[in-house]
Design a protein around this motif. Structure first.
Motif, short mmCIF file in Angstrom:
data_model
loop_
_atom_site.label_atom_id
_atom_site.label_comp_id
_atom_site.label_asym_id
_atom_site.label_seq_id
_atom_site.Cartn_x
_atom_site.Cartn_y
_atom_site.Cartn_z
N VAL A 271 0.81 -1.20 0.19
CA VAL A 271 0.14 0.01 -0.04
C VAL A 271 0.87 1.29 0.03
CG1 VAL A 271 -1.63 1.33 1.42
CG2 VAL A 271 -1.83 -1.27 1.24
N ARG B 147 -7.67 -0.83 -6.15
CA ARG B 147 -8.21 -0.12 -5.31
C ARG B 147 -7.52 1.25 -4.72
NH1 ARG B 147 -10.18 -0.36 0.27
NH2 ARG B 147 -8.77 -2.00 0.98
N HIS C 24 -3.81 0.48 -3.16
CA HIS C 24 -3.50 -0.60 -2.68
C HIS C 24 -3.00 -1.44 -4.17
CE1 HIS C 24 -5.90 -0.37 0.83
NE2 HIS C 24 -6.50 0.52 0.21
#
Ligand code: S3P
Length: 439
Positions: free
Chosen positions: A42, A67, A79
């Motif tokens: 992330v 995402r 992400h």
């Protein structure tokens, strides 16, 4: 104003004063979304440009299954799905006005095991793509273009890419970056050599995401077979957006502006050298670093300008600043010559023609050449000019209006939101006379 278009009525108001921060860098914002999406883990992006171009790239990666959260304006949490984690999109991927999105994605998507289609708006659909599809084909990519090498681009699923050594004829960071992104998926070492060094954000950011990459001005090389590791990215303020205020505060008598934390990557700051050579008073203060990029506050005070021959070695380092430079030249004493800038003809508009036509409408003599122009400094008067949907041309004319004798009507300015959302409000706050006019 033509029906349904947004325009501005701009007029000299008062000296420009105060401190302002321009939005995040467009080039860095595109690349941050791309690399964070392909990374393992992330990543957080701060200072993300909330402009239509960078958001087009963001929307495309969402479409490809990534995402991306927006905890607050100017921030993104991405992400990452890893190098092979993107999913195909049934719908075409819409790059809007963004040449950077289309060219970089052509390289990145050429390495995927699925088909993709890249489309763009009317301006992008006229721009040349063979400069990327040609060398990508040599790497084994299968990309169909529209007529005459223009978008849309139909990119076929990859059967594996081969690295190449490529000597580019055009100095283009987009071409270099497309090949480096394809090179992530290629066997062996991809090498790109450029006729003049261009912005090196892809190289710097790949290194920040942990990919081994060797680069120095004019050459970049990397090999496939590594992974990208999530990292946080702090996007500096866009020098190209600051450029309009640098010129405006220089040419409007009595001005003093401070632009905070502007990205000062040496491959972007050619305009600074040229404006100083013309007589501008611009001082760098609080020089530092942000996310691995040099930044500084720029303090600019009005100063009389004289025309110069723009040194060719600065052209690539100020390729997006010519609309602003043409306006500075129009306000300067004497003539300014620009040569070696044929690339301006294939930007969001033909920037030599659109800016020359507008300046002529405001009473300035401009002689065009295929690769530049000679601008004869003079007295700008009011009039009507068209930006041809080109964000930087629109903003350059807003600056020109601040030293014109009468109001300037600027047609077709909606695309300013591609790179500089909120330009009109920020400019008004600094002292520009600038009203939005909707037809
Ligand atoms: C960009 C590269 C330049 C520049 C464009 C952004 C980039 O284009 O004009 O605004 O982010 O790589 P070229 O590569 O066509 O010179």
């Amino acid at each position: 104003m033509q029906q349904g278009q947004q325009g501005w009525i701009a007029i000299r108001d008062r000296p420009l004063r105060g401190e302002l921060t321009v939005p995040g860098d467009k080039s860095v914002s595109h690349r941050a979304i791309m690399l964070a999406s392909l990374a393992d883990g992330v990543s957080r992006i701060e200072g993300f440009l909330e402009g239509e171009d960078a958001r087009a790239t963001e929307a495309i990666f969402r479409q490809l299954g990534v995402r991306i959260e927006t905890p607050e304006p100017g921030a993104r949490i991405v992400h990452g799905v890893g190098l092979d984690g993107l999913r195909p999109s049934v719908q075409p991927l819409d790059c809007g006005n963004a040449g950077t999105a289309m060219r970089l994605l052509s390289g990145l998507l050429a390495g995927q095991r699925f088909d993709s289609v890249l489309v763009g708006d009317a301006s992008l659909s006229k721009r040349p793509m063979r400069r990327v599809t040609g060398p990508l084909a040599r790497m084994g990519a299968c990309i169909e273009t529209g007529p005459d090498g223009r978008p849309p681009l139909r990119i076929h699923a990859s059967n594996g890419l081969q690295s190449i050594e490529f000597e580019s004829e055009v100095a283009s960071a987009q071409v270099k970056s497309a090949l480096l992104l394809a090179g992530l998926y290629a066997n062996g070492e991809t090498v790109v050599r450029e006729p003049q060094p261009t912005r090196d954000y892809s190289e710097r950011m790949l290194a920040a995401f942990g990919w081994p990459v060797a680069f120095s001005p004019g050459i970049a090389r990397l090999s496939g077979g590594h992974r990208l590791r999530a990292t946080d990215v702090a996007v500096p303020a866009d020098f190209s957006s600051a450029a309009f205020f640098l010129v405006a505060a220089t040419v409007v008598a009595g001005s003093e502006l401070r632009l905070r934390r502007v990205g000062m990557n040496p491959r972007r700051t050619g305009l600074l050298h040229v404006l100083r050579a013309m007589g501008a008073d611009i001082v760098e203060e609080n020089a530092g670093e942000q996310g691995g990029e040099p930044v500084a506050d720029l303090r600019v005070r009005s100063a009389p300008l004289r025309g110069i021959a723009v040194p060719r070695e600065h052209v690539a380092d100020m390729i997006d600043e010519f609309p602003a430079l043409f306006v500075a030249a129009a306000c300067a004493e004497g003539t300014t010559t620009v040569r070696g800038a044929a690339e301006l003809r294939v930007k969001e508009s033909d920037r030599i023609a659109t800016v020359a036509t507008g300046l002529r409408a405001l009473g300035i003599r401009v002689d065009e050449t295929p690769d530049g122009a000679t601008i004869h400094g003079g007295r700008l008067r009011g009039g009507v000019v068209g930006s041809h949907g080109d964000h930087r041309v629109a903003m350059a004319f807003a600056v020109a209006a601040q030293c014109a004798t009468d109001a300037v009507t600027i047609n077709d300015v909606a695309n300013v939101a591609t790179s500089f959302p909120g330009f009109d409000a920020l400019a008004r706050g600094a002292g520009f006379g600038l009203e939005v006019a909707e037809s």
